[in-house]
Write a protein that holds these residues in place. Structure first.
Motif, PDB file in Angstrom:
ATOM      1  N   THR A  31      -6.172   2.826  -4.042  1.00 14.42           N
ATOM      2  CA  THR A  31      -5.587   3.900  -3.248  1.00 14.42           C
ATOM      3  C   THR A  31      -6.296   4.160  -1.933  1.00 14.42           C
ATOM      4  OG1 THR A  31      -6.894   5.534  -4.448  1.00 14.42           O
ATOM      5  CG2 THR A  31      -4.667   5.101  -5.258  1.00 14.42           C
ATOM      6  N   ASP A  73      -6.803   2.356   0.874  1.00 10.91           N
ATOM      7  CA  ASP A  73      -6.128   1.952   2.095  1.00 10.91           C
ATOM      8  C   ASP A  73      -4.608   2.083   2.037  1.00 10.91           C
ATOM      9  OD1 ASP A  73      -8.557   1.406   3.196  1.00 10.91           O
ATOM     10  OD2 ASP A  73      -8.479  -0.742   2.806  1.00 10.91           O
ATOM     11  N   GLN A  74      -4.086   2.769   1.053  1.00  9.60           N
ATOM     12  CA  GLN A  74      -2.647   2.933   0.935  1.00  9.60           C
ATOM     13  C   GLN A  74      -2.142   3.911   1.998  1.00  9.60           C
ATOM     14  OE1 GLN A  74      -0.570   1.325  -1.077  1.00  9.60           O
ATOM     15  NE2 GLN A  74      -2.190   0.199  -2.087  1.00  9.60           N
ATOM     16  N   LYS A 126       0.211   6.668   3.674  1.00  4.22           N
ATOM     17  CA  LYS A 126       0.980   7.756   3.071  1.00  4.22           C
ATOM     18  C   LYS A 126       2.395   7.759   3.632  1.00  4.22           C
ATOM     19  CE  LYS A 126      -2.907  10.503   1.842  1.00  4.22           C
ATOM     20  NZ  LYS A 126      -3.555  11.762   1.803  1.00  4.22           N
ATOM     21  N   SER A 168       7.468   4.477   5.548  1.00 10.15           N
ATOM     22  CA  SER A 168       6.329   4.097   4.720  1.00 10.15           C
ATOM     23  C   SER A 168       4.973   4.547   5.252  1.00 10.15           C
ATOM     24  CB  SER A 168       6.294   2.588   4.521  1.00 10.15           C
ATOM     25  OG  SER A 168       7.414   2.194   3.759  1.00 10.15           O
ATOM     26  N   SER A 169       4.890   4.854   6.553  1.00 11.80           N
ATOM     27  CA  SER A 169       3.584   5.186   7.119  1.00 11.80           C
ATOM     28  C   SER A 169       3.751   5.835   8.492  1.00 11.80           C
ATOM     29  CB  SER A 169       2.739   3.920   7.267  1.00 11.80           C
ATOM     30  OG  SER A 169       3.337   3.053   8.220  1.00 11.80           O
TER      31      SER A 169
END
Length: 131
Positions: A24, A26-27, A29, A94-95
Motif C-alpha cells: 500500500t 506506493d498505491q 489514491k 485512478s490518481s
C-alpha cells in the motif's frame, strides 16, 4: 528437519506481516471528480441537452474509469442539501496524475470550449478516496 521447518515458518510469517504495508505504500489514491453546473438558461431544454451531449463526449477520455451524469434528486428538502444546480458530473479517476492528464486532454478542452457558454457557474469538488 524441524530447524528448517521453523525457519521457513518464521520467514513466511515475517513476509506475511510486512506485505500489506509494502503493497500500500506506493498505491495512488482514487480521485472522485465532482462537477456541478448551473445553466445560464435553466428553462431551456435545448441548452440542457447541449450540455448533456458535451458531457457524454468526456467518456472517451481514457483516464476516466467511470462517468456518471445526473440532476438533483427529489429528496426531502433540508438545510444541508444544496439542489440548486442543474446538472452534476461525477468521474472516477485512478490518481491525481490521471486527473491532471484529464484536465489537459484535447476532448476535455474541446468540451469546455464548446459548452462553457451554456453555464453561469461551475463548482468542483475533488475527493481523494481514503478507503
Amino acid at each position: 528437519m524441524k530447524k528448517n521447518s521453523r525457519r521457513q515458518f518464521i520467514k513466511s510469517a515475517a513476509i506475511a506481516a510486512i506485505a500489506p504495508s509494502v503493497l500500500t505504500v506506493d498505491q495512488p489514491k482514487q480521485i472522485l471528480h465532482q462537477v456541478f453546473f448551473w445553466l445560464k438558461n435553466p428553462e431551456s431544454e435545448a441548452d440542457k441537452q447541449a450540455l448533456l451531449k458535451g458531457l457524454r463526449t468526456l467518456k472517451a477520455i481514457p483516464q476516466i474509469k467511470k462517468l456518471i451524469i445526473g440532476t438533483p434528486a427529489a429528496t426531502e428538502k433540508r438545510p444541508v442539501i444544496d439542489n440548486s444546480y442543474d446538472i452534476c458530473l461525477l468521474e472516477y479517476l485512478s490518481s491525481v496524475e490521471d486527473e491532471k492528464a484529464y484536465q489537459v486532454h484535447p476532448i476535455h478542452k474541446a468540451f469546455v470550449e464548446q459548452c462553457s457558454h451554456l453555464w453561469k457557474k461551475v463548482q468542483i469538488y475533488d475527493v481523494e478516496v481514503m478507503e
